[in-house]
Design a protein around this motif. Structure first.
Motif, short mmCIF file in Angstrom:
data_model
loop_
_atom_site.label_atom_id
_atom_site.label_comp_id
_atom_site.label_asym_id
_atom_site.label_seq_id
_atom_site.Cartn_x
_atom_site.Cartn_y
_atom_site.Cartn_z
N UNK A 1 0.83 -1.21 0.00
CA UNK A 1 0.00 0.00 0.00
C UNK A 1 0.86 1.25 0.00
N UNK A 2 1.84 1.30 0.87
CA UNK A 2 2.69 2.48 0.97
C UNK A 2 3.49 2.72 -0.31
N UNK A 3 4.02 1.67 -0.93
CA UNK A 3 4.80 1.82 -2.17
C UNK A 3 3.90 2.34 -3.29
N UNK A 4 2.70 1.82 -3.37
CA UNK A 4 1.74 2.29 -4.38
C UNK A 4 1.36 3.75 -4.12
N UNK A 5 1.05 4.08 -2.86
CA UNK A 5 0.63 5.45 -2.52
C UNK A 5 1.75 6.47 -2.70
N UNK A 6 2.96 6.13 -2.27
CA UNK A 6 4.03 7.11 -2.26
C UNK A 6 4.78 7.23 -3.58
N UNK A 7 4.98 6.10 -4.29
CA UNK A 7 5.79 6.13 -5.51
C UNK A 7 5.06 5.67 -6.76
N UNK A 8 3.82 5.19 -6.62
CA UNK A 8 3.08 4.73 -7.79
C UNK A 8 3.59 3.41 -8.35
N UNK A 9 4.37 2.67 -7.58
CA UNK A 9 4.94 1.40 -8.03
C UNK A 9 4.06 0.25 -7.53
N UNK A 10 3.66 -0.62 -8.46
CA UNK A 10 2.84 -1.77 -8.07
C UNK A 10 3.54 -3.09 -8.38
N UNK A 11 4.50 -3.09 -9.30
CA UNK A 11 5.16 -4.33 -9.71
C UNK A 11 6.61 -4.32 -9.21
N UNK A 12 6.81 -4.89 -8.03
CA UNK A 12 8.15 -4.94 -7.46
C UNK A 12 8.27 -6.19 -6.60
N UNK A 13 9.50 -6.64 -6.40
CA UNK A 13 9.76 -7.84 -5.59
C UNK A 13 10.54 -7.43 -4.35
#
Length: 173
Positions: free
Chosen positions: A84-96
């Protein structure tokens, strides 16, 4: 402005939930231990993305910090909060994400149980309005600015912990 009524779990040093409290209660000097997630975003050149905290934040306004840092909300697990935080803060959804460590961070205002992760990512980064931008920094550039009041104390402390881990090549690409 941060929502001081947002609910956080209160945890022990192993991460077991022992209660709940508001953001305001957790950040008022009570030292109630609450969980947070951090993600260090490296690109394939070995540079580290840092976010700039906006001036309106209640903790460390205007300083450069870990790419993603956020609280685990009541009812969330660490993985859910991280995504959630990665999506909200940086717009990144595809990461490992790769888990690096967990530790207790304490400042004059709060105590956090920090769950630290890293990822290597070369895609687009779109900082949200929650941030005052961000950019990739070389390791040398970070080293040259440690201790100069540019970075949050939490980032500097965590950066040193990661640098001192036994297999540095696994951490820093």
């Amino acid at each position: 402005m941060d929502n001081k009524e947002e609910m956080f779990p209160i945890v022990d040093e192993e991460g077991n939930i022992t209660g709940a409290a508001t953001r305001g209660e957790c950040h008022n000097g009570s030292k109630m231990l609450h969980p947070v997630v951090h993600l260090h975003v490296f690109n394939s050149k070995g540079e580290l993305y840092l976010q700039k905290r906006p001036e309106w934040k209640d903790i460390q306004p205007g300083k450069w910090d870990t790419a993603v840092g956020g609280h685990v909300d009541l009812g969330e697990n660490v993985e859910q909060a991280l995504r959630r935080e990665v999506r909200e803060e940086l717009g990144i959804t595809d990461f490992a994400p790769e888990r690096l460590l967990q530790y207790v961070f304490e400042s004059a205002r709060e105590r956090e149980l920090v769950f630290v992760h890293k990822t290597i990512y070369d895609g687009p980064v779109t900082p949200s309005e929650e941030l005052d931008g961000g950019r990739f920094w070389s390791m040398e550039e970070i080293e040259q600015n440690i201790g100069k009041g540019i970075f949050t104390p939490n980032f500097e402390s965590e950066f040193e912990k990661i640098k001192n881990m036994s297999d540095r090549n696994v951490i820093f690409p």
